[in-house]
Design an enzyme around this catalytic site. Structure first.
Site, PDB file in Angstrom:
ATOM      1  N   ASP A  44      -9.698 -37.009 -30.058  1.00  0.00           N
ATOM      2  CA  ASP A  44      -8.339 -36.504 -29.885  1.00  0.00           C
ATOM      3  C   ASP A  44      -7.423 -37.614 -29.376  1.00  0.00           C
ATOM      4  OD1 ASP A  44      -9.397 -34.183 -30.667  1.00  0.00           O
ATOM      5  OD2 ASP A  44      -9.102 -33.099 -28.779  1.00  0.00           O
ATOM      6  N   ALA A  46      -7.633 -40.816 -29.945  1.00  0.00           N
ATOM      7  CA  ALA A  46      -7.291 -41.746 -31.026  1.00  0.00           C
ATOM      8  C   ALA A  46      -6.235 -41.121 -31.934  1.00  0.00           C
ATOM      9  CB  ALA A  46      -8.540 -42.096 -31.827  1.00  0.00           C
ATOM     10  N   SER A  93      -7.190 -13.261 -28.748  1.00  0.00           N
ATOM     11  CA  SER A  93      -8.222 -14.085 -28.124  1.00  0.00           C
ATOM     12  C   SER A  93      -8.491 -13.509 -26.737  1.00  0.00           C
ATOM     13  CB  SER A  93      -7.788 -15.538 -28.085  1.00  0.00           C
ATOM     14  OG  SER A  93      -6.754 -15.682 -27.171  1.00  0.00           O
ATOM     15  N   LEU A  94      -9.250 -14.192 -25.917  1.00  0.00           N
ATOM     16  CA  LEU A  94      -9.627 -13.659 -24.614  1.00  0.00           C
ATOM     17  C   LEU A  94      -9.229 -14.618 -23.510  1.00  0.00           C
ATOM     18  CD1 LEU A  94     -13.297 -12.503 -25.323  1.00  0.00           C
ATOM     19  CD2 LEU A  94     -11.356 -11.009 -24.859  1.00  0.00           C
ATOM     20  N   GLU A 127     -21.566  -8.405 -23.224  1.00  0.00           N
ATOM     21  CA  GLU A 127     -22.328  -8.922 -24.371  1.00  0.00           C
ATOM     22  C   GLU A 127     -22.178 -10.438 -24.476  1.00  0.00           C
ATOM     23  OE1 GLU A 127     -19.633  -7.636 -27.758  1.00  0.00           O
ATOM     24  OE2 GLU A 127     -20.660  -5.735 -27.342  1.00  0.00           O
ATOM     25  N   LYS A 129     -21.218 -14.020 -25.663  1.00  0.00           N
ATOM     26  CA  LYS A 129     -20.096 -14.552 -26.445  1.00  0.00           C
ATOM     27  C   LYS A 129     -20.673 -15.610 -27.366  1.00  0.00           C
ATOM     28  CE  LYS A 129     -15.546 -16.731 -25.815  1.00  0.00           C
ATOM     29  NZ  LYS A 129     -15.645 -17.494 -27.017  1.00  0.00           N
ATOM     30  N   ASP A 131     -20.561 -18.531 -30.110  1.00  0.00           N
ATOM     31  CA  ASP A 131     -19.636 -19.593 -30.465  1.00  0.00           C
ATOM     32  C   ASP A 131     -19.649 -19.797 -31.975  1.00  0.00           C
ATOM     33  OD1 ASP A 131     -17.772 -21.421 -29.904  1.00  0.00           O
ATOM     34  OD2 ASP A 131     -19.143 -22.967 -29.180  1.00  0.00           O
ATOM     35  N   GLU A 186     -18.071 -12.240 -35.310  1.00  0.00           N
ATOM     36  CA  GLU A 186     -18.184 -13.689 -35.314  1.00  0.00           C
ATOM     37  C   GLU A 186     -19.157 -14.157 -36.392  1.00  0.00           C
ATOM     38  OE1 GLU A 186     -16.136 -14.646 -33.008  1.00  0.00           O
ATOM     39  OE2 GLU A 186     -16.583 -16.755 -32.562  1.00  0.00           O
ATOM     40  N   TYR A 238     -18.468  -7.097 -33.162  1.00  0.00           N
ATOM     41  CA  TYR A 238     -18.209  -6.727 -31.764  1.00  0.00           C
ATOM     42  C   TYR A 238     -16.993  -5.833 -31.545  1.00  0.00           C
ATOM     43  CZ  TYR A 238     -15.220 -10.870 -32.123  1.00  0.00           C
ATOM     44  OH  TYR A 238     -14.304 -11.786 -32.525  1.00  0.00           O
ATOM     45  N   LYS A 326     -17.183 -17.884 -19.011  1.00  0.00           N
ATOM     46  CA  LYS A 326     -17.781 -19.029 -19.703  1.00  0.00           C
ATOM     47  C   LYS A 326     -18.930 -19.639 -18.894  1.00  0.00           C
ATOM     48  CE  LYS A 326     -15.702 -20.349 -23.218  1.00  0.00           C
ATOM     49  NZ  LYS A 326     -14.390 -20.846 -23.420  1.00  0.00           N
ATOM     50  N   CYS A 420     -20.160 -58.277 -35.077  1.00  0.00           N
ATOM     51  CA  CYS A 420     -21.029 -57.160 -35.420  1.00  0.00           C
ATOM     52  C   CYS A 420     -22.481 -57.481 -35.025  1.00  0.00           C
ATOM     53  CB  CYS A 420     -20.940 -56.917 -36.921  1.00  0.00           C
ATOM     54  SG  CYS A 420     -22.152 -55.744 -37.521  1.00  0.00           S
ATOM     55  N   CYS A 423     -24.730 -57.969 -38.357  1.00  0.00           N
ATOM     56  CA  CYS A 423     -24.630 -59.072 -39.321  1.00  0.00           C
ATOM     57  C   CYS A 423     -23.856 -60.263 -38.774  1.00  0.00           C
ATOM     58  CB  CYS A 423     -23.986 -58.589 -40.615  1.00  0.00           C
ATOM     59  SG  CYS A 423     -22.238 -58.234 -40.450  1.00  0.00           S
ATOM     60  N   CYS A 438     -16.622 -53.741 -38.186  1.00  0.00           N
ATOM     61  CA  CYS A 438     -17.235 -54.945 -38.710  1.00  0.00           C
ATOM     62  C   CYS A 438     -16.531 -55.298 -40.019  1.00  0.00           C
ATOM     63  CB  CYS A 438     -18.710 -54.669 -38.963  1.00  0.00           C
ATOM     64  SG  CYS A 438     -19.484 -55.898 -40.001  1.00  0.00           S
ATOM     65  N   CYS A 444     -23.212 -56.753 -44.423  1.00  0.00           N
ATOM     66  CA  CYS A 444     -23.725 -56.094 -43.226  1.00  0.00           C
ATOM     67  C   CYS A 444     -24.816 -55.089 -43.590  1.00  0.00           C
ATOM     68  CB  CYS A 444     -22.578 -55.390 -42.526  1.00  0.00           C
ATOM     69  SG  CYS A 444     -23.104 -54.550 -41.040  1.00  0.00           S
TER      70      CYS A 444
HETATM   71  S1  IVH Z   1     -14.316  -9.242 -27.982  1.00  0.00           S
HETATM   72  C1  IVH Z   1      -9.390  -8.653 -28.317  1.00  0.00           C
HETATM   73  N1  IVH Z   1     -16.815  -9.937 -28.008  1.00  0.00           N
HETATM   74  O1  IVH Z   1     -14.446 -15.095 -28.645  1.00  0.00           O
HETATM   75  C2  IVH Z   1     -10.435  -9.665 -28.567  1.00  0.00           C
HETATM   76  N2  IVH Z   1     -15.225 -11.553 -28.695  1.00  0.00           N
HETATM   77  O2  IVH Z   1     -12.547 -16.596 -27.031  1.00  0.00           O
HETATM   78  C3  IVH Z   1     -11.780  -9.070 -28.251  1.00  0.00           C
HETATM   79  N3  IVH Z   1     -16.203 -13.702 -29.412  1.00  0.00           N
HETATM   80  O3  IVH Z   1     -11.581 -14.176 -30.446  1.00  0.00           O
HETATM   81  C4  IVH Z   1     -12.862 -10.000 -28.535  1.00  0.00           C
HETATM   82  N4  IVH Z   1     -18.307 -13.150 -29.094  1.00  0.00           N
HETATM   83  O4  IVH Z   1     -13.795 -14.531 -31.724  1.00  0.00           O
HETATM   84  C5  IVH Z   1     -15.562 -10.338 -28.245  1.00  0.00           C
HETATM   85  N5  IVH Z   1     -19.066 -10.398 -27.977  1.00  0.00           N
HETATM   86  C6  IVH Z   1     -17.841 -10.786 -28.241  1.00  0.00           C
HETATM   87  C7  IVH Z   1     -17.540 -12.069 -28.742  1.00  0.00           C
HETATM   88  C8  IVH Z   1     -16.212 -12.422 -28.946  1.00  0.00           C
HETATM   89  C9  IVH Z   1     -17.479 -14.082 -29.497  1.00  0.00           C
HETATM   90  C10 IVH Z   1     -15.059 -14.543 -29.779  1.00  0.00           C
HETATM   91  C11 IVH Z   1     -13.971 -13.843 -30.528  1.00  0.00           C
HETATM   92  C12 IVH Z   1     -12.741 -14.018 -29.679  1.00  0.00           C
HETATM   93  C13 IVH Z   1     -13.087 -15.247 -28.920  1.00  0.00           C
HETATM   94  C14 IVH Z   1     -12.265 -15.395 -27.670  1.00  0.00           C
END
Ligand code: IVH
Length: 693
Positions: A44, A46, A93-94, A127, A129, A131, A186, A238, A326, A420, A423, A438, A444
């Site tokens: 980022d 760079a 998002s959360l 539950e 999360k 990735d 997800e 979810y 997190k 380098c 070479c 290089c 090389c």
């Molecule tokens: S609930 C209103 N549950 O994490 C949004 N999200 O950082 C409710 N994610 O946008 C989301 N696992 O893409 C929910 N068990 C889970 C999840 C989850 C992954 C993602 C999801 C969300 C992002 C937020």
């Protein structure tokens, strides 16, 4: 403390224009890699450097801005090639919690909001999360009709075709189901599939994905569904978007129904009463997560009762009824024993820390990337320091800091090599770039195979019979080390003929294919050299400008000196700026490259550039320079037209210029042209000349 001045002299407008065009191209390239291919190639920091340089030039030379101005574009959330889908219910998002205290505070705020008495228990669904990449799947009358990415939350990309290839996504829901149902979840790639994919990509000379999230996102955002299908992806459901099913009133029941409709859920989940139970669950999963096949980056806590969810509603882009707790990135301390420089296949020198092996989040680590020269300086990392390592989802751990208090007295600052290690060619760093490269491209060993592959490619020498596998074999057996060896391969005919899987015929065919390419055009030859930034188009520009290999070579030798006329001549070629010029002159400064070039010249017959047959046009052989904004034609079109009529388009006015065509807001060029006695045409006059052709 005063900041060290790193002021560089102001470029001329011509140089600024060329440099801006270069930067705009680089920025667009990195934007695509980042936003659409999920495979960034630079850090980022760079990227920010490129942007900052562009912005500075943009401010200083507003009239030299290229047509695709990166300043006008904000982000690039939607990939080209996918249609846009407006979400009927926004995809949110959360908010994040990082500490136990954050979670307690969250519940306290929520109790206050709902005005709950202390005796009323708060029930949560917790539950994992995952990735990955969030997606919304729309079912109408039980049939999957549409799938979209989150995009900016309001509008996403239509990925229906690709989603249909994901095995655990039902195309039809198990009855009974509501008329309309949008399932949110997800898309992910599990760790074993991720490692297998990266291994395969490495073998096939493709860039590897940094983490499973990037791999999942990169696999879904493929215009060809076949590619998505070949990747091992999964989907965890979810939540819901738009739906006509109103009887579900609890998160717990939602899970039950999702499962019944045919979806896979994030497991293990747990219904918890109050913060204490949430935290107990969190710490259990935190300890167990390394043994799980899927990357989990935290736990999501959601209020179980939908009526409370409705009362709580949303703030900005996140619900008040859910939060993501997190996991901290895994950290560990160890001793840095050495700093190695690795040479990538594009010649990039990357510093790598060798470490006393240490366990970071369940994985033994003995190496970590140090990214680049500036990063080592900024963090002042030295050999024999005690350093802190971190792994945050990514495969490659990072070094965050060195413990200065424990530094041995004799620890010296690291000096980044300017040659380098593979070479011994000069390694140069262009202004504004984070990476040192290089310059020994042709010799090389670290870059050899990639260069050879480029050399024989269809758009370069176009030698048939040199598949990836064969080239690698010949290289490993030292029959071909540099491009020159290709043209002397015939002396090994007998050796080839008896190789396993070859035979007389294959050996003869390959030798014949090589012989057929001993004569080559100058532009193909230049392109085949694989000089960074010299693509097919630039190679053509160079061939047209210098006409013969020997003129080009002599000029490039002189152009090592930026004060020399030859350098000015080089950057004077329209579309060639200081950045490309640096790469070209660096190539010629390296004696190893010159040796290969000379040896190639002996083996080949390189055709001088021949201008296209005469068109009888009045512009034949004329040198034309454009300045200012033309009203009727874009600069690109005007230039293309002039070139088809046999003219050469220059960047600056000199005594050799035949015509200067001026548009609106032209700068000082007209004055200069008049002084030099160059004919100046306005747009009308120019169009009048073009009219008959
Ligand atoms: S609930 C209103 N549950 O994490 C949004 N999200 O950082 C409710 N994610 O946008 C989301 N696992 O893409 C929910 N068990 C889970 C999840 C989850 C992954 C993602 C999801 C969300 C992002 C937020």
């Amino acid at each position: 403390m005063s900041k060290k001045s790193t002021k560089t002299p102001l470029p001329t407008p011509l140089e600024a224009r060329a440099e801006m065009a270069q930067l705009a191209e680089k920025i667009a390239h990195h934007d695509t890699l980042y936003h659409q291919k999920d495979a960034p190639e630079i850090t980022d920091a760079a990227y920010d450097t490129l942007r900052a340089r562009y912005r500075a030039l943009h401010q200083a030379f507003p009239d030299q801005v290229p047509s695709h101005d990166p300043e006008e574009k904000v982000g690039a959330a939607i990939a080209e090639g996918f249609s846009k889908i407006k979400h009927s219910v926004p995809m949110l998002s959360l908010g994040n919690a990082f500490t136990d205290q954050d979670v307690e505070d969250f519940e306290a705020r929520l109790r206050k909001f709902l005005n709950l008495d202390e005796t009323v228990p708060v029930t949560w669904m917790a539950e994992p999360k995952i990735d990955g990449l969030s997606a919304s799947l729309r079912y109408e009358k039980g049939e999957l009709v549409l799938a979209a990415t989150r995009g900016d939350g309001q509008t996403g990309e239509n990925i229906t075709g690709n989603v249909r290839t994901i095995k655990n996504i039902p195309h039809k829901l198990s009855a009974p189901f509501p008329d309309i149902l949008e399932v949110r979840g997800e898309i992910y790639m599990d760790r074993p599939s991720f490692f297998a994919l990266n291994k395969k990509r490495q073998e096939e000379w493709e860039t590897v994905f940094a983490n499973p999230r990037n791999a999942a996102a990169g696999s879904v955002r493929q215009l060809d569904s076949q590619i998505t299908a070949s990747r091992s992806l999964g989907f965890f459901a979810y939540g819901l978007g738009e739906n006509t099913e109103k009887s579900i009133r609890y998160q717990k029941d939602l899970r039950y129904h999702l499962k019944r409709w045919g979806f896979t859920l994030n497991e293990p989940s747990r219904l918890c009463n109050g913060t204490k139970e949430l935290l107990a669950y969190y710490h259990e999963i935190e300890a167990a997560r390394h043994g799980m096949p899927v990357d989990i980056d935290g736990i999501v806590y959601k209020i179980d009762a939908f009526d409370w969810q409705e009362r709580l509603g949303f703030v900005a882009r996140a619900p008040r009824w859910a939060i993501a707790h997190k996991f901290a990135a895994e950290k560990a301390e160890t001793k840095l024993t050495n700093i190695l420089i690795q040479v990538g296949r594009t010649g990039a020198l990357t510093p790598v820390a060798e470490l006393e092996p240490v366990n970071v989040g369940g994985v033994m680590v003995s190496r970590a990337t140090l990214h680049n020269e500036d990063e080592i300086k900024r963090k002042d990392i030295r050999v024999s320091d005690i350093v802190t390592l971190q792994r945050a989802g990514d495969v490659i751990p990072q070094i965050i800091k060195a413990d200065l208090k424990r530094r041995p007295k004799n620890a010296k600052a690291f000096v980044f090599p300017d040659h380098c290690p593979a070479c011994d060619s000069l390694a140069v760093r262009e202004e504004g770039m984070a990476v040192r490269r290089c310059t020994g491209g042709l010799v090389c060993p670290a870059q050899a195979l990639e260069r050879l592959r480029h050399f024989v490619a269809r758009t370069a020498f176009n030698i048939e019979g040199f598949g990836e596998q064969r080239l690698r074999e010949l290289w490993e057996d030292k029959l071909i080390q540099t491009p020159v060896d290709i043209f002397t391969l015939k002396k090994h005919r007998e050796t080839l003929a008896v190789r396993e899987g070859w035979g007389e015929k294959s050996a003869d065919n390959l030798i014949a294919a090589i012989e057929a390419r001993r004569t080559i055009s100058l532009s193909r030859f230049i392109f085949a050299l694989g000089i960074p930034q010299v693509g097919e188009a630039t190679a053509k520009l160079l061939a047209r400008h210098y006409l013969t290999l020997s003129t080009w070579r002599t000029s490039m030798k002189k152009a090592q000196d930026p004060e020399n006329e030859a350098y000015l001549d080089l950057i004077g070629i329209d579309q060639i700026g200081s950045s490309i010029a640096t790469d070209i002159t660096a190539f010629f400064a390296e004696k190893h490259n010159i040796a290969v070039l000379e040896a190639l010249e002996k083996e080949l017959s390189i055709e001088s550039y021949t201008p296209p047959p005469s068109t009888g046009s009045p512009l034949e052989g004329k040198i034309i320079v454009f300045t200012g904004t033309l009203a009727k034609l874009s600069r690109i079109e005007a230039k293309a037209k002039a070139e088809t009529l046999g003219a050469k388009v220059g960047g600056s006015v000199s005594a050799k210029t035949d015509y200067l065509v001026i548009g609106a807001n032209s700068g000082k060029k007209a004055e200069k042209a008049e002084k030099l006695g160059v004919k100046v045409l306005n747009e009308e006059e120019w169009l009048a000349i073009l009219k008959d052709y």
